[in-house]
Scaffold this motif. Structure first.
Motif, PDB file in Angstrom:
ATOM      1  N   UNK A 100       1.780  60.667 -40.405  1.00  0.00           N
ATOM      2  CA  UNK A 100       0.584  60.128 -41.071  1.00  0.00           C
ATOM      3  C   UNK A 100      -0.176  59.153 -40.170  1.00  0.00           C
ATOM      4  N   UNK A 101       0.321  58.925 -38.957  1.00  0.00           N
ATOM      5  CA  UNK A 101      -0.382  58.016 -38.049  1.00  0.00           C
ATOM      6  C   UNK A 101      -1.677  58.656 -37.569  1.00  0.00           C
ATOM      7  N   UNK A 102      -2.744  57.890 -37.590  1.00  0.00           N
ATOM      8  CA  UNK A 102      -4.059  58.416 -37.227  1.00  0.00           C
ATOM      9  C   UNK A 102      -4.231  58.431 -35.715  1.00  0.00           C
ATOM     10  N   UNK A 103      -5.004  59.383 -35.254  1.00  0.00           N
ATOM     11  CA  UNK A 103      -5.239  59.524 -33.819  1.00  0.00           C
ATOM     12  C   UNK A 103      -6.009  58.320 -33.283  1.00  0.00           C
ATOM     13  N   UNK A 104      -5.714  57.964 -32.058  1.00  0.00           N
ATOM     14  CA  UNK A 104      -6.454  56.908 -31.380  1.00  0.00           C
ATOM     15  C   UNK A 104      -7.658  57.515 -30.660  1.00  0.00           C
ATOM     16  N   UNK A 105      -8.482  56.664 -30.070  1.00  0.00           N
ATOM     17  CA  UNK A 105      -9.618  57.133 -29.286  1.00  0.00           C
ATOM     18  C   UNK A 105      -9.128  57.639 -27.926  1.00  0.00           C
ATOM     19  N   UNK A 106     -10.032  58.092 -27.091  1.00  0.00           N
ATOM     20  CA  UNK A 106      -9.656  58.663 -25.800  1.00  0.00           C
ATOM     21  C   UNK A 106      -8.921  57.664 -24.914  1.00  0.00           C
ATOM     22  N   UNK A 107      -9.199  56.378 -25.075  1.00  0.00           N
ATOM     23  CA  UNK A 107      -8.504  55.363 -24.273  1.00  0.00           C
ATOM     24  C   UNK A 107      -7.238  54.856 -24.960  1.00  0.00           C
ATOM     25  N   UNK A 108      -6.767  55.604 -25.990  1.00  0.00           N
ATOM     26  CA  UNK A 108      -5.520  55.301 -26.699  1.00  0.00           C
ATOM     27  C   UNK A 108      -5.602  53.996 -27.484  1.00  0.00           C
ATOM     28  N   UNK A 109      -6.799  53.646 -27.957  1.00  0.00           N
ATOM     29  CA  UNK A 109      -7.023  52.415 -28.713  1.00  0.00           C
ATOM     30  C   UNK A 109      -7.413  52.720 -30.154  1.00  0.00           C
ATOM     31  N   UNK A 110      -7.178  51.727 -31.009  1.00  0.00           N
ATOM     32  CA  UNK A 110      -7.829  51.656 -32.315  1.00  0.00           C
ATOM     33  C   UNK A 110      -8.859  50.527 -32.215  1.00  0.00           C
ATOM     34  N   UNK A 111     -10.110  50.879 -31.982  1.00  0.00           N
ATOM     35  CA  UNK A 111     -11.154  49.864 -31.922  1.00  0.00           C
ATOM     36  C   UNK A 111     -11.646  49.506 -33.325  1.00  0.00           C
ATOM     37  N   UNK A 112     -11.510  50.460 -34.250  1.00  0.00           N
ATOM     38  CA  UNK A 112     -12.046  50.310 -35.599  1.00  0.00           C
ATOM     39  C   UNK A 112     -10.925  50.154 -36.610  1.00  0.00           C
ATOM     40  N   UNK A 113     -11.265  49.575 -37.750  1.00  0.00           N
ATOM     41  CA  UNK A 113     -10.375  49.564 -38.901  1.00  0.00           C
ATOM     42  C   UNK A 113     -10.654  50.840 -39.677  1.00  0.00           C
TER      43      UNK A 113
END
Length: 202
Positions: A100-113
């Motif tokens: 259930x973990x959501x994908x990160x962005x291309x740089x492997x970050x969660x920038x957003x909530x």
């Protein structure tokens, strides 16, 4: 003059330093500007402005990917709080189970909530190059405990463009912070924080 200096030193030692030590030892802290909100395990209410904020959290260094992890859930309703009970298997919950973990962005970050149903932001930290979520390393402590900071820039809802907190329609959000300290995939006492965020600070 000498007495004033001694008084200042006394206040520094007895008031400011213990407060700093308490902050450093806190497991989860919500940070916005100069305001720091130390959480207690269980239920918490935090008052924020509709602006960017950060979450600092303590996490054991992973020896292999995701050996030790922290998961964050954000929602517009307290729907998932009912699952946060000591003894609840992680995989019996719809929002913290494996897969259930959501994908990160291309740089492997969660920038957003992410305000997405049945999903979580999943963090682990093995090294500067081997980590997930993009949390910043702030400090290292005994027993391989790390202090990390997740900087949250904006809000993301499914199939939408991320938008600033100032455009958030809700005045209240609900978050779960879960840190599996013993990696047993069981929600144990002291491993979770239910957080009500009230965006009413001016």
């Amino acid at each position: 003059m000498k007495q004033l200096i001694l008084l200042y030193l006394y206040l520094l030692i007895t008031v400011l330093l213990p407060a700093q030590q308490k902050t450093e030892n806190a497991e989860v802290i919500y940070v916005q500007g100069n305001n720091r909100f130390l959480l207690n395990a269980g239920n918490n209410t935090v008052s924020l402005k509709k602006e960017t904020f950060s979450i600092e959290f303590m996490l054991r260094k992973s020896e292999k990917k995701e050996t030790h992890y922290a998961r964050f859930v954000a929602d517009t309703a307290p729907t998932y709080f009912e699952y946060m009970k000591p003894g609840m298997p992680l995989n019996d919950t719809p929002m913290l189970a494996d897969g259930t973990s959501m994908a990160t962005t291309e740089d492997n970050h969660y920038h957003s909530l992410y305000l997405i149903k049945d999903g979580n932001h999943n963090f682990f930290y093995e090294s500067e190059t081997e980590n997930r979520g993009g949390a910043v390393l702030l400090g290292k402590y005994p027993k391989k405990i790390l202090r990390l900071r997740w900087n949250i820039a904006d809000v993301y809802e499914y199939a939408q463009t991320p938008y600033p907190f100032s455009q958030l329609k809700q005045d209240v959000l609900y978050m779960i912070v879960y840190i599996d300290k013993n990696s047993n995939y069981i929600i144990d006492e002291g491993e979770y924080y239910n957080v009500i965020i009230r965006f009413d600070a001016r």
